[in-house]
Design a protein around this motif. Sequence first.
Motif, PDB file in Angstrom:
ATOM      1  N   GLN A 167      -0.321  -2.112  -4.661  1.00 34.91           N
ATOM      2  CA  GLN A 167       0.496  -2.520  -5.846  1.00 34.91           C
ATOM      3  C   GLN A 167       0.290  -4.172  -5.567  1.00 34.91           C
ATOM      4  O   GLN A 167       0.819  -4.548  -4.256  1.00 34.91           O
ATOM      5  CB  GLN A 167       1.797  -1.990  -5.816  1.00 34.91           C
ATOM      6  CG  GLN A 167       2.593  -2.830  -6.871  1.00 34.91           C
ATOM      7  CD  GLN A 167       2.405  -2.323  -8.219  1.00 34.91           C
ATOM      8  OE1 GLN A 167       2.375  -1.172  -8.523  1.00 34.91           O
ATOM      9  NE2 GLN A 167       2.156  -3.269  -9.038  1.00 34.91           N
ATOM     10  N   SER A 174      -2.706   3.952  -3.059  1.00 34.92           N
ATOM     11  CA  SER A 174      -2.841   2.725  -4.068  1.00 34.92           C
ATOM     12  C   SER A 174      -2.220   1.530  -3.612  1.00 34.92           C
ATOM     13  O   SER A 174      -1.600   1.619  -2.653  1.00 34.92           O
ATOM     14  CB  SER A 174      -1.917   3.609  -5.417  1.00 34.92           C
ATOM     15  OG  SER A 174      -0.482   3.915  -4.970  1.00 34.92           O
ATOM     16  N   PRO A 177      -0.501  -0.034 -10.024  1.00 31.37           N
ATOM     17  CA  PRO A 177      -1.176   0.105  -8.922  1.00 31.37           C
ATOM     18  C   PRO A 177      -2.650   0.317  -9.142  1.00 31.37           C
ATOM     19  O   PRO A 177      -3.113   1.024 -10.168  1.00 31.37           O
ATOM     20  CB  PRO A 177      -0.356   1.186  -8.054  1.00 31.37           C
ATOM     21  CG  PRO A 177       0.167   2.017  -9.144  1.00 31.37           C
ATOM     22  CD  PRO A 177       0.492   1.102 -10.508  1.00 31.37           C
ATOM     23  N   ASN A 190      -9.894  11.797  -6.299  1.00 32.51           N
ATOM     24  CA  ASN A 190      -8.885  10.909  -6.423  1.00 32.51           C
ATOM     25  C   ASN A 190      -8.312  10.952  -7.676  1.00 32.51           C
ATOM     26  O   ASN A 190      -8.719  10.546  -8.600  1.00 32.51           O
ATOM     27  CB  ASN A 190      -9.811   9.404  -6.435  1.00 32.51           C
ATOM     28  CG  ASN A 190     -10.729   9.212  -5.124  1.00 32.51           C
ATOM     29  OD1 ASN A 190     -11.827   8.951  -5.235  1.00 32.51           O
ATOM     30  ND2 ASN A 190      -9.777   9.119  -3.906  1.00 32.51           N
ATOM     31  N   HIS A 216       0.971  -1.257  -0.040  1.00 34.83           N
ATOM     32  CA  HIS A 216       0.081   0.077  -0.079  1.00 34.83           C
ATOM     33  C   HIS A 216       0.883   1.175  -0.276  1.00 34.83           C
ATOM     34  O   HIS A 216       1.695   1.261   0.850  1.00 34.83           O
ATOM     35  CB  HIS A 216      -1.093   0.159   1.211  1.00 34.83           C
ATOM     36  CG  HIS A 216      -2.080  -1.151   1.349  1.00 34.83           C
ATOM     37  ND1 HIS A 216      -1.807  -2.242   1.512  1.00 34.83           N
ATOM     38  CD2 HIS A 216      -3.397  -0.901   1.102  1.00 34.83           C
ATOM     39  CE1 HIS A 216      -2.995  -2.871   1.485  1.00 34.83           C
ATOM     40  NE2 HIS A 216      -3.848  -2.176   1.208  1.00 34.83           N
ATOM     41  N   ARG A 272      -5.901   2.204  -7.483  1.00 33.22           N
ATOM     42  CA  ARG A 272      -6.239   3.421  -6.634  1.00 33.22           C
ATOM     43  C   ARG A 272      -7.538   2.666  -5.584  1.00 33.22           C
ATOM     44  O   ARG A 272      -8.475   2.108  -6.009  1.00 33.22           O
ATOM     45  CB  ARG A 272      -6.805   4.377  -7.270  1.00 33.22           C
ATOM     46  CG  ARG A 272      -6.037   5.180  -8.200  1.00 33.22           C
ATOM     47  CD  ARG A 272      -4.850   5.977  -7.577  1.00 33.22           C
ATOM     48  NE  ARG A 272      -5.593   6.952  -6.552  1.00 33.22           N
ATOM     49  CZ  ARG A 272      -4.898   7.738  -5.668  1.00 33.22           C
ATOM     50  NH1 ARG A 272      -3.719   7.577  -5.578  1.00 33.22           N
ATOM     51  NH2 ARG A 272      -5.514   8.487  -4.766  1.00 33.22           N
TER      52      ARG A 272
END
Lengths: 138, 138
Positions: free
Chosen positions: A102, A100, A109, B136, A74, A111
């Motif tokens: 990964q 995000s 990544p 975002n 994260h 969101r």
Amino acid sequence: MLEILTMAETNKGSEEEVAIAFVNHYYHLFDNDRSSLSTLYNPTSLLTFEGQKICGVEDISNKLKQLPFDQCRHSISTVDSQPSSIAGGCGGIIVFVSGSLQLHGEDHPLRFSQTFHLIPVLQGSFFVQNEMFRLNYG
Amino acid sequence: MLEILTMAETNKGSEEEVAIAFVNHYYHLFDNDRSSLSTLYNPTSLLTFEGQKICGVEDISNKLKQLPFDQCRHSISTVDSQPSSIAGGCGGIIVFVSGSLQLHGEDHPLRFSQTFHLIPVLQGSFFVQNEMFRLNYG
């Protein structure tokens, strides 16, 4: 359940300090020792994960352990926090996170946004009463 | 402050019904009659808008009216909700929204996430105690 005790005691002060200590702790556990997240919940805790509602330590812990990825990382973009109650209330804290995620083996990544409601149980210690997670598509 | 009274009375039942009624009402006011959003707050209400903390009906109302766009249209993607307190608590509801925001004259909508904490004041009526908004990016 009282895993946050030490951090919150160290960071006596505003809800922002508790929120940041919590966020660091939560995502560190999530990315490195996911089964230990169970220490943050209690029998009344609620998790809504991508719309699925889950209640209680055991079911929440199982859900998090059984997510369809093993390794992830994260990255936190924003942490907002507010006291959840008016004067005389329970002293809870609402924490609102964006960032995000990964996943191992993925190029890009994802969101996400996530909301927590932390409730104090002893001075300086909190558990997660409410948690809601959403990936942000589009 | 009690603008949600009628909707919540009509939708007696779960926090999900209150949450959906609230979300429809809030974004309808935001997009069509933004100054009327002031009816949803009280003197203890807290708004964190893109990291800026604002407190109380008047300052929150001024902030929302002074946002640097006049016309906008929210499209809601997801609405999650949970009771904010354990048994014997205040009966609050946490509402977690994701969606997109189309500004007048802009080509592309902006993704956003927003968290509300609704507190009951009379049977079936609520005000916004907590609100946090983030775009975002990425």
